[in-house]
Design a protein around this motif. Sequence first.
Motif, short mmCIF file in Angstrom:
data_model
loop_
_atom_site.label_atom_id
_atom_site.label_comp_id
_atom_site.label_asym_id
_atom_site.label_seq_id
_atom_site.Cartn_x
_atom_site.Cartn_y
_atom_site.Cartn_z
N LYS A 140 0.76 -1.13 0.17
CA LYS A 140 0.03 0.01 0.01
C LYS A 140 0.83 1.27 0.05
N GLU A 144 1.30 4.08 -2.78
CA GLU A 144 0.69 5.60 -2.57
C GLU A 144 2.00 6.48 -3.00
N GLN A 157 -4.91 12.39 -2.51
CA GLN A 157 -6.02 12.30 -1.42
C GLN A 157 -7.45 11.83 -1.71
N GLU A 158 -7.67 12.59 -2.95
CA GLU A 158 -8.96 12.29 -3.36
C GLU A 158 -9.13 10.65 -3.48
N GLN A 160 -7.42 8.11 -2.39
CA GLN A 160 -7.22 7.43 -1.09
C GLN A 160 -8.64 7.46 -0.63
N THR A 161 -9.35 8.67 -0.74
CA THR A 161 -10.71 8.52 0.01
C THR A 161 -11.82 7.94 -0.85
N GLY A 162 -11.37 7.53 -1.95
CA GLY A 162 -12.55 6.87 -2.87
C GLY A 162 -13.32 7.64 -3.55
N ARG A 163 -13.09 9.08 -3.60
CA ARG A 163 -13.71 10.02 -4.17
C ARG A 163 -13.44 9.92 -5.67
#
Length: 350
Positions: A140, A144, A157-158, A160-163
């Motif tokens: 992981k 990243e 960051q987006e 990683q948040t699944g957005r």
Amino acid sequence: MKSTILVVDDDKNFRHGLERLLRREGLNVVMAPDGWEAIEMVKQGSVDLALVDVKMPNMNGYQFLELMKSDPDHQHIPVIMISGLDDIDSVIMCLEAGAEDYINKPFNSTLLLTRIRGSLEKKQFHEKERQHLNTIRKEKQHAEELLRVIFPQPIVQELQTGREIKPRGHENVSVLFADVVGFTSFCHSSSPEEVLFNLQELVEAFEGIAVKHGMQKIKTIGDAFMCVGGLWDATNPAISAVECGLDMVERAPQLAAKWQVRVGVHTGPVIAGVVGHLQYLFDIWGDTVNVASRVQESGAPGTVTLSDQMLQHLQGRFNPESRGRIPLKGRGEMELFALKPGAKGLHSLN
């Protein structure tokens, strides 16, 4: 490989009796008369399981258990408590403190060996699980790191948040293009290794300069380097872009190939987003990008060329020289301005 059992009991005869029993089962055995010595043995060597008496001098079994379970390096080692105490409170106290099991004296040898094997198998399972989780964490982390190489941090960051990564419009973005003068002829007269070495040196230098000035690298296109300011957090992207360009112009001749570069900067609205399916790319689009590229193409070597729109955002910080109205492909005429680094700072072209 044989498992090592630590036997902790203040009764010497009991210790040696357990040692004989365990060695007959093919297990390695180390022994300690109290908790303190046992802790030192755990720290010094490989212990797979501990058999610990509850009542001992200096440090009793409960205290040993609490120390073991509070140590991140050794809390995974199973501990089986053995004692003549047969009250339920002692059993509960040991199990709540983290004991794997509890056996009363006198014990049945077959039962003890069965519980030892069960505890060792459970430990091996947990170790494999822990190794698997460590592998997942490392993979992981590696993923990243790769994402950060491909995408800017806000996009990472987006992800990683699944957005969903939605395209966005940005106003007042300063777009910079830097292009090597004479790169094509350099390629014709140099080996592939030499071309790649010098291009890599230049790109690394420009990446460092971009970071220094808060600019975001977008991509390289052949020998052209593209970066932007103002997508996220630049205070004044126009000033940052000009200072970045001046540093690039100054730095390029100092590298091994002694290249000169042309830099062009323009500011305005852009659309930013991620495209691709098999290979993803974060990119920007819009007329601002096209104009910045044309401004760079019209510039002179060793010079940062600015559009008239850029000048409006510089707050009098620089004193560029007007080059007059220059025809730009697909745009008609536009007044352009030129800057280059001086020996003692920034000045206009003479």
